[in-house]
Design a protein around this motif. Structure first.
Motif, PDB file in Angstrom:
ATOM      1  N   ASP A 424      10.995  -7.711  22.941  1.00  0.00           N
ATOM      2  CA  ASP A 424       9.974  -7.653  21.830  1.00  0.00           C
ATOM      3  C   ASP A 424      10.957  -7.122  20.552  1.00  0.00           C
ATOM      4  O   ASP A 424      11.160  -5.749  20.374  1.00  0.00           O
ATOM      5  CB  ASP A 424       9.122  -6.600  22.161  1.00  0.00           C
ATOM      6  N   TRP A 425      10.838  -7.803  19.531  1.00  0.00           N
ATOM      7  CA  TRP A 425      11.710  -7.522  18.382  1.00  0.00           C
ATOM      8  C   TRP A 425      10.931  -7.860  17.168  1.00  0.00           C
ATOM      9  O   TRP A 425      10.133  -8.743  16.801  1.00  0.00           O
ATOM     10  CB  TRP A 425      12.800  -8.777  18.181  1.00  0.00           C
ATOM     11  N   ASP A 426      10.924  -6.723  16.110  1.00  0.00           N
ATOM     12  CA  ASP A 426      10.066  -6.575  15.124  1.00  0.00           C
ATOM     13  C   ASP A 426      10.928  -7.231  13.941  1.00  0.00           C
ATOM     14  O   ASP A 426      12.208  -7.054  13.471  1.00  0.00           O
ATOM     15  CB  ASP A 426      10.093  -5.017  14.748  1.00  0.00           C
ATOM     16  N   GLU A 427      10.396  -8.474  13.439  1.00  0.00           N
ATOM     17  CA  GLU A 427      11.273  -9.323  12.554  1.00  0.00           C
ATOM     18  C   GLU A 427      11.423  -8.814  11.272  1.00  0.00           C
ATOM     19  O   GLU A 427      12.287  -9.295  10.385  1.00  0.00           O
ATOM     20  CB  GLU A 427      10.612 -10.618  12.448  1.00  0.00           C
ATOM     21  N   LYS A 428      10.696  -7.754  10.902  1.00  0.00           N
ATOM     22  CA  LYS A 428      10.696  -6.994   9.629  1.00  0.00           C
ATOM     23  C   LYS A 428      12.056  -6.031   9.524  1.00  0.00           C
ATOM     24  O   LYS A 428      12.304  -5.609   8.398  1.00  0.00           O
ATOM     25  CB  LYS A 428       9.370  -6.071   9.255  1.00  0.00           C
ATOM     26  N   GLY A 429      12.619  -5.750  10.702  1.00  0.00           N
ATOM     27  CA  GLY A 429      13.647  -4.626  10.734  1.00  0.00           C
ATOM     28  C   GLY A 429      14.957  -5.259  10.230  1.00  0.00           C
ATOM     29  O   GLY A 429      15.163  -6.448  10.347  1.00  0.00           O
ATOM     30  N   TYR A 430      16.032  -4.106  10.228  1.00  0.00           N
ATOM     31  CA  TYR A 430      17.284  -4.685   9.935  1.00  0.00           C
ATOM     32  C   TYR A 430      18.238  -3.304  10.633  1.00  0.00           C
ATOM     33  O   TYR A 430      17.980  -2.301  10.364  1.00  0.00           O
ATOM     34  CB  TYR A 430      17.662  -4.653   8.187  1.00  0.00           C
ATOM     35  N   MET A 431      19.359  -3.951  10.872  1.00  0.00           N
ATOM     36  CA  MET A 431      20.312  -3.115  11.471  1.00  0.00           C
ATOM     37  C   MET A 431      21.621  -3.976  11.335  1.00  0.00           C
ATOM     38  O   MET A 431      21.817  -4.984  11.617  1.00  0.00           O
ATOM     39  CB  MET A 431      20.034  -2.623  12.826  1.00  0.00           C
ATOM     40  N   ALA A 432      22.649  -3.255  11.067  1.00  0.00           N
ATOM     41  CA  ALA A 432      24.073  -3.720  10.911  1.00  0.00           C
ATOM     42  C   ALA A 432      24.548  -4.328  12.148  1.00  0.00           C
ATOM     43  O   ALA A 432      24.364  -3.581  13.304  1.00  0.00           O
ATOM     44  CB  ALA A 432      25.004  -2.503  10.207  1.00  0.00           C
ATOM     45  N   VAL A 433      25.365  -5.036  12.191  1.00  0.00           N
ATOM     46  CA  VAL A 433      25.702  -5.967  13.262  1.00  0.00           C
ATOM     47  C   VAL A 433      26.689  -5.005  14.151  1.00  0.00           C
ATOM     48  O   VAL A 433      26.713  -4.865  15.387  1.00  0.00           O
ATOM     49  CB  VAL A 433      26.423  -7.190  12.938  1.00  0.00           C
ATOM     50  N   SER A 434      27.514  -4.134  13.423  1.00  0.00           N
ATOM     51  CA  SER A 434      28.416  -3.304  13.975  1.00  0.00           C
ATOM     52  C   SER A 434      27.664  -2.117  14.902  1.00  0.00           C
ATOM     53  O   SER A 434      28.285  -1.731  15.917  1.00  0.00           O
ATOM     54  CB  SER A 434      29.308  -2.419  13.047  1.00  0.00           C
ATOM     55  N   LYS A 435      26.431  -1.929  14.453  1.00  0.00           N
ATOM     56  CA  LYS A 435      25.679  -0.906  15.238  1.00  0.00           C
ATOM     57  C   LYS A 435      25.090  -1.374  16.448  1.00  0.00           C
ATOM     58  O   LYS A 435      25.009  -1.037  17.714  1.00  0.00           O
ATOM     59  CB  LYS A 435      24.504  -0.469  14.212  1.00  0.00           C
ATOM     60  N   LEU A 436      24.698  -2.711  16.584  1.00  0.00           N
ATOM     61  CA  LEU A 436      24.229  -3.530  17.796  1.00  0.00           C
ATOM     62  C   LEU A 436      25.348  -3.737  18.470  1.00  0.00           C
ATOM     63  O   LEU A 436      25.195  -3.281  19.889  1.00  0.00           O
ATOM     64  CB  LEU A 436      23.768  -4.886  17.312  1.00  0.00           C
ATOM     65  N   ASN A 437      26.421  -3.901  18.125  1.00  0.00           N
ATOM     66  CA  ASN A 437      27.734  -3.988  19.149  1.00  0.00           C
ATOM     67  C   ASN A 437      27.954  -2.816  19.913  1.00  0.00           C
ATOM     68  O   ASN A 437      28.293  -2.876  21.058  1.00  0.00           O
ATOM     69  CB  ASN A 437      28.856  -4.492  18.220  1.00  0.00           C
TER      70      ASN A 437
END
Length: 737
Positions: A424-437
Motif C-alpha cells: 500500500d504505497w502513497d504515490e505523493k511521497g518521496y524517499m532516497a533510494v539509498s534509504k530504501l536499500n
C-alpha cells in the motif's frame, strides 16, 4: 569449527536441518573432550546428533536432553525389538541396518511410533555396520572409529579343504545401491527419511545423485505416472558406479548379482569395444557406442589384468571407429568405459558453484506521507515488523510504487526469494533510494537473525563417572560350541562361568546345561548376533523356554535380544560386539539392567585400566571380523553345506586374501547369515597383568578347537606364570594389543 558454523548458518537460512555425526566409539580418555564438543554443538542450534556409542547417548540424555538423538546404522538395528530398545533409551530416530527387506521395514514402521531412516543410494558394506573388525585387526584402522581401510574391496578366493572353489574375485565387494526405480514403494512404506551415502565422494557425485532423487521424489509425490528416464540413471552411473547398481536388500535376497563384477572402483558407463590391437604399435581400434568429447577419460577393462586408460583430446561421434595408443597389451573384445564425462561434470559444477537454494518470504509494505514506512516480513512461522524512516511529501518527483517495489524486493544476493507481495504505497511521497536499500538490508538482517536464533541451555559442568568394580579378583569364563569343549572346560575349578552357543538347538543346549549343573558351573545361553523378526517369530518360544530353568543368564549380542529379555531376572551379560569402550557406556548398560559387560576387543590396554563396573575381557579366540547377510557358500552353489566345523581341515571353508592369509568362514543357515573369523586366534599378552590389577572375568572363546586343543589352551592360560602365549600344535596366535 569455523567451517562447521558456516555450514550450519548456510543451511538454517534455507530451512535445511543439520544433524551432526558424533558417530565413532569413544575411548575413556576422550570422554571429557567429548563433553566439551557436545557443549560446543549445543551453542550452534543443531537439529540432532547421530551416534552409535551408548556413552554418547547417556551423556546427551543427562546434559543436553533437548538435542534429538538419532541411532546410527552402526548400531545394527535389524528388528522391531532393536528399534523398541533404542526408542526406550531416548532415540527419536533410528537409521536401520541396510540389510532389511522392504517387507521387514514396513512391519517395523507400522509397529512402533518412532522416525525410521534408511539408506537409498550409495556404498554398501559387506558386513553389518558396527559388526566389522577386519580393517581394525589387519592394520589398526577401525571402521567403528571412522577409519576403515576397506579390505572388503580387495580380491579373495574361496577355499574348501584348502583348495580353491572358484577363481579369485572381489568376493566381498558389493555394488552401490540405487533405489530410484522404486521410490514410490519406499515412500508408501512409511519411512521418514531417505539417506544418500556420500561420504568421501566428489561434489559432482552429490549434485548428480541429490538432483536425481529430488526429481523422482517430487514425481512420486504428485502421484503421476512414475517412470524413470534412462538418461537420468546413466548420468548417475557416469559420476560413480562399481559395475552397475543393485537394489540393495529392499526387494531381493542376497546374491552374487550384488557383487562388483569387474572392479570395486568407479567404472563409468560402457562406451565401446576394442575390435583390434597391434602389439607392435600398441594402437587399439575402438568401435564407439557413445559420443566422446575433449576432456573425457576412458578405461579399458583387461580380462584378469589391471585396467588401462587414457584421456580424450578431440570430439568423436557415437558409432565412430577410432584408434588410440595405450602402454599395455589389450585383448580384442575388451570393453571400453567412459569413466570421466567432462561435459556432465562441467554442467553439474554449474548447479552448485552459485547458490540457487532460496527461502521464500512474503512482504507487506505500508506507507503514508508523514509516517514511517512499515515493512512486515514473513518466513514460515517467523514474522518481523520493521518501522523505517518517515516518508516525506515529494517536492517535485514523487517515488513511484514501481520504483519502491524494485528497491525493497531486490533480494538477489540474499538467501531469500520473494514469494508474495502486498503493498500500500502513497504515490505523493518521496524517499532516497539509498534509504530504501538500507531498510531492505535491515529487514533481511532481522529475518536472518530470527532464523539463526537459538536459546542454548546454560553450560554445565561434567561429573566424571565413577564405575565401581562389583567383583573382587579375576575369574575365568569359557565360551564353547561343542560338548567336547564343554566337557574339558567344566572339569577345571578355575572356570567360573560357561557361555554355551545356543545354535537354535534346545535339545543339545539342554545336554550342555545338565553337564554344567552336575559340575556346578554357572550356565549362560549365548544367543545369535543377528536375530531378525522372522527368527524371533520362529524361535521366541525356544528362547523363552530357558526362563523356566535355573540357568545363570544369557550372553546378548544385539539390542533387540536385550529388549526381549528386559524383564528377565536372570543375568543379562553383554558381549564384546556391542562395542563398549567407556564408563558412560558401562553406566548406561548397568542402568538398563545388564549384569556383566564384555569390553570391545578394539579397546587400548591403557584405556582398560580407567574402566570400572562388572566387566569381562576376551583374552583368546577366533572372533568374527565380519557378520554379513551375504553367504559365499550360497553364492557358489554350496548352500546349506556344513561350515560349522570351522577349523577341521577336512571340511573347513575359508577365504584367502592376496597375501595368502586364510580366514575361516562360519555360516548360520537359520538366520541365513555368515561370519568371517580371524585367521589366527586373538590373544592378550597381558593376562598376568590383568589378573593382578583388574577385577573381572577373563574369557577364553572356543570355536572349532578339538578337545585336545581346548585342553592345551586352557592349561596354557590357567598356569599362573604363563604371561607369554606359545604355539599349540601348529596354531599361531595374533596379539589383540
Amino acid at each position: 569449527n569455523e567451517e562447521l558454523e558456516e555450514i550450519i548458518r548456510y543451511a538454517k537460512l534455507r530451512l535445511i536441518k543439520v544433524y551432526i555425526t558424533v558417530n565413532i566409539l569413544i575411548k575413556e580418555s576422550e570422554i571429557e573432550g567429548l563433553f566439551e564438543y557436545l557443549g560446543y554443538l549445543n551453542t550452534l542450534g543443531i537439529d540432532g546428533i547421530i551416534s552409535q556409542d551408548l556413552g554418547v547417548v547417556r551423556m546427551v540424555n543427562q546434559y543436553f536432553p533437548h538435542i534429538p538423538l538419532h541411532a546410527s546404522t552402526q548400531m545394527t538395528a535389524h528388528s522391531l525389538q532393536d528399534v523398541l530398545f533404542l526408542k526406550g533409551i531416548g532415540f527419536k530416530r533410528v537409521v536401520l541396518a541396510r540389510e532389511l527387506h522392504l517387507d521387514e521395514i514396513r512391519k517395523i514402521v507400522s509397529s512402533c511410533n518412532i522416525e525410521i531412516e534408511t539408506f537409498v543410494h550409495g556404498a554398501l558394506c559387506y558386513s553389518y555396520s558396527g559388526q566389522c573388525l577386519m580393517s581394525s585387526l589387519i592394520g589398526g584402522r577401525s571402521g567403528n572409529r571412522g577409519r576403515c581401510a576397506q579390505p572388503c574391496r580387495m580380491k579373495y578366493t574361496l577355499l574348501k579343504q584348502g583348495e580353491p572353489v572358484g577363481q579369485e574375485e572381489y568376493a566381498l565387494s558389493l555394488k552401490d545401491m540405487c533405489t530410484v526405480a522404486f521410490i514410490p514403494q519406499l515412500m508408501q512404506s512409511g519411512i521418514s527419511s531417505f539417506k544418500i551415502e556420500g561420504r568421501m565422494k566428489s561434489p559432482e557425485y552429490v549434485a548428480s545423485v541429490v538432483r536425481t532423487y529430488r526429481k523422482y521424489l517430487d514425481l512420486a509425490e504428485k502421484q503421476m505416472d512414475y517412470k524413470v528416464d534412462p538418461e537420468d540413471l546413466e548420468a548417475v552411473k557416469s559420476v560413480f558406479n562399481r559395475g552397475g547398481f543393485s537394489n540393495g536388500y529392499y526387494l531381493e535376497k542376497p546374491s552374487k548379482e550384488m557383487l562388483t563384477p569387474i572392479s570395486p572402483r568407479h567404472i563409468g558407463v560402457k562406451a565401446g569395444e576394442v575390435t583390434h590391437f597391434s602389439p607392435k604399435t600398441h594402437q587399439a581400434t575402438i568401435l564407439l557406442e557413445k559420443e566422446l568429447n575433449p576432456g573425457d577419460g576412458i578405461e579399458i577393462v583387461r580380462s584378469g589384468l589391471e585396467s588401462t586408460g587414457t584421456s580424450i583430446s578431440k570430439h568423436y561421434e557415437k558409432g565412430a571407429v577410432i584408434q588410440l595408443v595405450f602402454d599395455k597389451y589389450i585383448q580384442k573384445g575388451s570393453e571400453v568405459y567412459l569413466t570421466k564425462n567432462h561435459n556432465l561434470i562441467k554442467s553439474l559444477k554449474n548447479t552448485y558453484h552459485q547458490s540457487v537454494k532460496k527461502t521464500p518470504i512474503d512482504l507487506k509494505i505500508y506507507s503514508k506521507v508523514g509516517e514511517p514506512i512499515r515493512i512486515q516480513a514473513i518466513c514460515k512461522e517467523i514474522s518481523i515488523v520493521y518501522n523505517g524512516d518517515m516518508l516525506e511529501e515529494a517536492a517535485r518527483a514523487p517515488l513511484t510504487k514501481e520504483n519502491a517495489v524494485k528497491q525493497l524486493t531486490k533480494l538477489g544476493n540474499t538467501p531469500f526469494v520473494l514469494n508474495q507481495l502486498d503493498i500500500d504505497w502513497d504515490e505523493k511521497g518521496y524517499m532516497a533510494v539509498s534509504k530504501l536499500n538500507e531498510m531492505r538490508r535491515e529487514v533481511v538482517a532481522q529475518i536472518e537473525s530470527r532464523l539463526l536464533h537459538y536459546e542454548a541451555e546454560a553450560p554445565r559442568t561434567y561429573s566424571p563417572i565413577q564405575c565401581l568394580n562389583s567383583v573382587e579378583g579375576s575369574f575365568w569364563s569359557i565360551r564353547v560350541r561343542t560338548l567336547e569343549q564343554l566337557e574339558v572346560g567344566i572339569k577345571l575349578p578355575e572356570i567360573k562361568a560357561v557361555y554355551w552357543e545356543w545354535q537354535y538347538n534346545n535339545t543339545l543346549s539342554k545336554q550342555a546345561y545338565h553337564l554344567c549343573q552336575k559340575a556346578d558351573k554357572p550356565f549362560y545361553l549365548a544367543l545369535p548376533h543377528i536375530i531378525k523378526d522372522e527368527i524371533y517369530e520362529r524361535f521366541k518360544e525356544d528362547i523363552l523356554y530357558w526362563e523356566a530353568l535355573p540357568i545363570a543368564g544369557y550372553l546378548i549380542r544385539n539390542h533387540g535380544t536385550f529388549n526381549l529379555l528386559k524383564h528377565s531376572l536372570k543375568h543379562k551379560n553383554i558381549d564384546y560386539n556391542l562395542n563398549i569402550m567407556n564408563n558412560e557406556a558401562i553406566a548406561m548398560w548397568h542402568e538398563q539392567g545388564a549384569y556383566r559387560l564384555t569390553l570391545s576387543v578394539e579397546i587400548d590396554k591403557e584405556d582398560v585400566q580407567a574402566l570400572g563396573g562388572h566387566l569381562e575381557k576376551i583374552v583368546y579366540g577366533h572372533l568374527p571380523v565380519m557378520t554379513t547377510a551375504q553367504c559365499l557358500l550360497q553364492q557358489n552353489g554350496l548352500c546349506k553345506q556344513d561350515a560349522n566345523q570351522l577349523r577341521n581341515a577336512q571340511t573347513a571353508y575359508e577365504i584367502q586374501d592376496r597375501k595368502g592369509v586364510k580366514w575361516p568362514i562360519h555360516t548360520d543357515c537359520k538366520a541365513c547369515s555368515m561370519q568371517i573369523l580371524t585367521e589366527k586366534p586373538l590373544v592378550s599378552g597381558t593376562v598376568a597383568k590383568w589378573r593382578c590389577e583388574k577385577p573381572g572375568y577373563l574369557r577364553l572363546h572356543f570355536t572349532g578347537e578339538s578337545a585336545e586343543e581346548t585342553k592345551n589352551i586352557l592349561k596354557l592360560y590357567l598356569e599362573k606364570e604363563s604371561a607369554k602365549r606359545k604355539s599349540i600344535k601348529g596354531v599361531s596366535f595374533k596379539s589383540i594389543e
